[in-house]
Write a protein that holds these residues in place. Sequence first.
Motif, PDB file in Angstrom:
ATOM      1  N   GLU A  84      46.317  43.925  28.503  1.00  0.00           N
ATOM      2  CA  GLU A  84      45.291  42.880  28.458  1.00  0.00           C
ATOM      3  C   GLU A  84      45.943  41.494  28.432  1.00  0.00           C
ATOM      4  N   LEU A  85      47.056  41.382  27.722  1.00  0.00           N
ATOM      5  CA  LEU A  85      47.801  40.125  27.727  1.00  0.00           C
ATOM      6  C   LEU A  85      48.316  39.839  29.132  1.00  0.00           C
TER       7      LEU A  85
ATOM      8  N   ASP B  92      47.011  40.765  31.945  1.00  0.00           N
ATOM      9  CA  ASP B  92      45.878  40.318  32.765  1.00  0.00           C
ATOM     10  C   ASP B  92      45.571  38.842  32.532  1.00  0.00           C
ATOM     11  N   ALA B  93      45.572  38.448  31.262  1.00  0.00           N
ATOM     12  CA  ALA B  93      45.259  37.060  30.919  1.00  0.00           C
ATOM     13  C   ALA B  93      46.299  36.099  31.507  1.00  0.00           C
TER      14      ALA B  93
ATOM     15  N   GLU C 154      45.703  35.742  35.226  1.00  0.00           N
ATOM     16  CA  GLU C 154      44.528  34.909  35.472  1.00  0.00           C
ATOM     17  C   GLU C 154      44.758  33.460  35.042  1.00  0.00           C
TER      18      GLU C 154
ATOM     19  N   ASP D 144      44.529  32.337  32.152  1.00  0.00           N
ATOM     20  CA  ASP D 144      43.482  32.026  31.177  1.00  0.00           C
ATOM     21  C   ASP D 144      44.159  31.835  29.822  1.00  0.00           C
TER      22      ASP D 144
ATOM     23  N   GLU E 164      42.522  33.156  26.629  1.00  0.00           N
ATOM     24  CA  GLU E 164      42.675  34.599  26.470  1.00  0.00           C
ATOM     25  C   GLU E 164      44.115  34.977  26.160  1.00  0.00           C
ATOM     26  N   VAL E 165      45.086  34.243  26.700  1.00  0.00           N
ATOM     27  CA  VAL E 165      46.494  34.492  26.365  1.00  0.00           C
ATOM     28  C   VAL E 165      46.679  34.342  24.861  1.00  0.00           C
TER      29      VAL E 165
ATOM     30  N   ASN F  81      44.366  34.610  22.520  1.00  0.00           N
ATOM     31  CA  ASN F  81      43.660  35.688  21.833  1.00  0.00           C
ATOM     32  C   ASN F  81      44.423  37.009  21.907  1.00  0.00           C
ATOM     33  N   GLU F  82      44.951  37.318  23.090  1.00  0.00           N
ATOM     34  CA  GLU F  82      45.666  38.581  23.261  1.00  0.00           C
ATOM     35  C   GLU F  82      46.995  38.572  22.516  1.00  0.00           C
TER      36      GLU F  82
END
Length: 257
Positions: A46-47, A49-50, A53, A55, A58-59, A61-62
């Motif tokens: 998930e990190l 992916d962020a 992107e 983002d 989100e980076v 948050n992950e």
Amino acid sequence: MNTREAQLKAIDRLLTIMEELRAQCPWDMKQTMQTLRHLTIEETYELGDAILENDLVEVKNELGDLLLHIVFYSKIGSETKDFDIADVANSICEKLISRHPHIYGDVVVANEEEVKQNWERLKLKEGKTSVLEGVPKSLPALVKASRIQDKVAGVGFDWEEPQQVFEKLQEELAELQVEIDANDQDKIEDEFGDVLFSMINYARFLKVDPESALERTNKKFIKRFQYLEVKAKEMGKELQDMSLAEMDVYWNEAKKQ
């Protein structure tokens, strides 16, 4: 940005919360390193992916999710009296100091490549019997191939010029075609693997991360195909009822966007 004092306070807050959850929450109390393992892998993807992107929210948050996992494993380690968060932090500090003699010692390096070569030589001095020991067995094959090539290049097992790698790729493609013509499925798979390995190696010389490049293409394909699905729906058609020529019109529209 936060001061060092605020940063340390935030880490202390997280450690306190972890202690409270481990003592009071039924789910947290039940977890082991084995039950957390697959969740940690998921959080890592998930990190990734962020980052792809770009983002940054989100980076952040992950990264928090991953940090929680590090604290969680450390808490479990402290309960078995094997290690705690201080041991984890000190372990990486000592490793960084020993692996950077050009910063913390008297070694002189000219560039990034020499730093990488020193890193691999130092690992062998620490007791590793192979430079490839540090490549996790459970890595996806594409990522594993990239790491293998990085590792061996770090000790000088490498091509000198990108053109040599490209020529090797062409050689592997020719060998694959021979097996395709012979219709030998086992050898086709073997040669196909060689082609992929050579492509990944060529990517390294082009300074391209093959995993990121392939994922960019995946995302691009998904976006274009979903555009095609929307257009088909707007026309009241099913994709399987459309000709390739019809689909190609909307595919090209998607590419222009």
